[in-house]
Design an enzyme around this catalytic site. Structure first.
Site: not given
Length: 477
Positions: A134, A188, A191-192, A195
Site C-alpha cells: 500500500s 490488504k 485496508h482498502n 480506505e
C-alpha cells in the site's frame, strides 16, 4: 565468486508500481534483477536506475536469464495484474526455479487464489508469499506499507530487505509477518475497504459543509488544513485540502467542481463488502450514478422539490464546522472498528492468529490510510488484544460519547436538508447498536418461528422453543 555477481532478489512486472518498488530495493543497497515481457519496460527501468543514482539494477530479457541471475535461495517478487496474469507469470518463471526458492506476489489478489497457489508451489518445493503493498506509486518508491502472508521461511529470507524498503515510523518499519495462507492479501483487502470508507466519510463531510453550510472551496481548503493539525491528521485529510485549491485549467473556478461524481466498485472494494456480508460484519453500498440520475428525474416529476441545502438558512457556520469535524472523527472510529472486526472474524475462521495492534502499527506510514489516529488503535489492542470492538475500548468509547450530540446534529441536519450521508448514518447506527443491551430482533425471531418453525431461545430459561403462534393468537376469536 559466482554468487557475488548475482542479484539478491528479482522483480517481474515493470509497470510504474513494479519499477518504483525495484528502484526502492536497489536504493537501499540490494542488487536486484528485473524482468518484463515487454522488453522496453526493462530498458526504461534501467534508464531510471542510472538517472536516479546509478542504482544496482540488472535487466534481464528472458524468464530463464532472469531466474538464473538471482542468488539461491531465490526470491522473486511478481507485480502484475491479479488473476490469470499471475498464474501465467508463475508458470513461466517456476520452470527455472528450484526447491527452496520463493515467489512473492505483490498485487491486489483475492486471498483464496493465493491459498491455491501456495499449495501448487509446495508441490514443486517452492515457497510462496502473498504480499499486500500500500502507498501507491509514491509509496512503492519511497517506502510503502507491506503486508506479507504465507510461508514464514519465505518471509525470513527477505525480512532484511522488506524492513529497509518499507516506510519507517517511530516504532519500526511498516512491515510485519501477517500470518499463514492468504492472510496478507486479506489484510490488504480490508485496508482498502477502510480506505474507501474513509474517503466516503470525508466526501460526506464536504457535502454537508458545502450544501448546508454554503462554504466555498477556499473555505473548505482552510478547514481541512486546520483539521489536519488535530485529531483528524492523516494523508487523506491533507490531500483533500490540496484538492480544493486546484483551479480548472479549462475555465473559471476549481477543478473539483468539474469532476463527474462517478465512483466504481471492483476488486478489493467489492471483495470487502462480500466478505463483510459473509462474516456478518456491517458494510455499505452506494447506488450507481445512472440509477441516481433517473431516480432524481422521476422524483422531481412526482412533485419532489429541488430544495437540497435549504436548511442552511440561519445556520451557525462556526458551530456546523466543529460539529462536522466531530461527526467525521466519530464515524471514522466506527468505520475502522468494522474493518478490524472483519479481520478478527476471518482470523478466527482461518486460525490466522492476526495481531490487530500490529496491523494498525504497519498502517501508520507509507499507506493511503496513514494517520495519527492509528497509533491510538494500536494502543487500544495492546491494552486488550481480545477487544470486541474499538467502540468498547474505554478511551474511544469516551470520545464517541463526547461527540455523539454533534454527530446526531450533523446527521439530522443532513436528513432535513435532503442530503444523503450513508457512511455517517451507518456509523451512527453501528454505534447505537452497541449502546443498547437489547435490540428488536426478538420480534424477528418470533416471525421466523411463526412462518418457518425456526424455533427461538428465551431470555429466562435455556433451550430451543417453538410456538403455534397463529393458533394461539386466534384462539377464542
Amino acid at each position: 565468486m559466482e554468487s557475488a555477481s548475482l542479484s539478491r532478489i528479482g522483480l517481474a512486472g515493470l509497470a510504474v508500481m513494479g519499477q518504483n518498488l525495484a528502484l526502492n530495493i536497489a536504493d537501499k543497497g540490494f542488487p536486484i534483477s528485473v524482468y518484463n515481457r515487454t522488453t522496453s519496460k526493462v530498458d526504461e527501468t534501467l534508464d531510471r536506475a542510472s538517472e536516479e543514482g546509478k542504482l544496482p539494477v540488472s535487466g534481464q530479457y528472458s524468464p530463464r536469464d532472469f531466474v538464473l541471475s538471482i542468488q539461491r535461495p531465490r526470491s522473486v517478487i511478481i507485480l502484475v495484474k491479479a488473476g490469470a496474469p499471475v498464474d501465467q507469470t508463475i508458470s513461466a518463471l517456476s520452470e527455472y526455479m528450484e526447491p527452496g526458492d520463493c515467489i512473492i506476489d505483490g498485487g491486489n489478489e483475492w486471498y483464496q487464489n493465493t491459498e491455491r497457489r501456495i499449495v501448487e508451489a509446495e508441490k514443486k518445493g517452492l515457497l510462496y508469499l502473498g504480499m499486500g503493498v500500500s502507498g501507491g506509486e509514491e509509496g512503492a518508491r519511497n517506502g510503502p506499507s507491506l503486508m506479507p502472508g504465507g510461508s514464514f521461511q519465505a518471509y525470513n529470507n527477505v525480512k532484511d530487505i522488506l524492513e529497509k524498503v518499507a516506510a519507517q515510523v517511530e516504532d519500526g518499519p511498516c512491515v510485519t509477518y501477517i500470518g499463514e495462507g492468504g492472510s496478507g492479501n486479506f489484510v490488504k483487502m480490508v485496508h482498502n475497504g477502510i480506505e474507501y470508507g474513509d474517503m466516503q466519510l470525508i466526501s460526506e463531510a464536504y457535502d454537508v459543509l458545502k450544501n448546508v453550510g454554503g462554504l466555498s472551496n477556499d473555505e473548505l481548503a482552510e478547514i481541512f488544513t486546520e483539521w489536519n493539525r488535530g485529531e483528524l491528521e492523516s494523508f487523506l485529510v491533507e490531500i483533500t485540502s490540496d484538492i480544493f485549491r486546484v483551479k480548472d485549467e479549462f475555465g473559471d473556478g476549481e477543478l473539483v467542481d468539474k469532476i463527474l461524481d462517478k465512483t466504481g466498485m471492483k476488486g478489493t472494494g467489492k471483495w470487502t463488502v462480500q466478505q463483510a456480508a459473509e462474516l456478518s460484519v456491517a458494510a455499505r453500498l452506494l447506488l450507481r450514478r445512472w440509477i441516481r440520475e433517473n431516480a432524481a428525474k422521476v422524483l422531481k416529476e412526482a412533485g419532489l422539490k429541488e430544495d437540497i441545502g435549504s436548511a442552511s438558512h440561519g445556520i451557525d457556520k462556526k458551530r456546523l464546522i466543529d460539529d462536522v469535524r466531530q461527526a467525521l472523527y466519530a464515524s471514522k472510529i466506527c468505520s475502522y472498528a468494522q474493518g478490524m472486526n472483519l479481520l478478527r472474524a476471518k482470523s478466527v475462521e482461518k486460525e490466522w492468529n492476526l495481531n490487530l495492534g500490529e496491523m494498525a502499527r504497519i498502517w501508520k506510514g507509507g499507506c493511503i490510510i496513514r494517520a495519527v489516529f492509528l497509533d491510538r488503535i494500536k494502543k487500544a489492542y495492546q491494552r486488550n488484544p481480545n477487544l470486541a470492538s474499538l467502540v468498547v475500548d474505554p478511551d474511544f468509547a469516551k470520545e464517541m460519547v463526547q461527540r455523539q450530540a454533534a454527530w446526531r446534529r450533523v446527521v439530522g441536519l443532513a436528513i432535513s436538508a435532503g442530503i444523503s450521508t450513508p457512511g455517517m448514518c451507518a456509523s451512527l447506527a453501528y454505534f447505537d447498536t452497541y449502546r443498547r443491551a437489547r435490540l428488536p430482533a426478538n420480534l424477528v425471531q418470533a416471525q421466523r418461528d411463526l412462518f418457518g418453525a425456526h424455533t427461538y431461545e428465551r431470555t429466562d430459561r435455556p433451550g430451543a422453543y417453538h410456538t403455534e403462534w397463529t393458533k394461539l393468537a386466534r384462539k377464542g376469536n
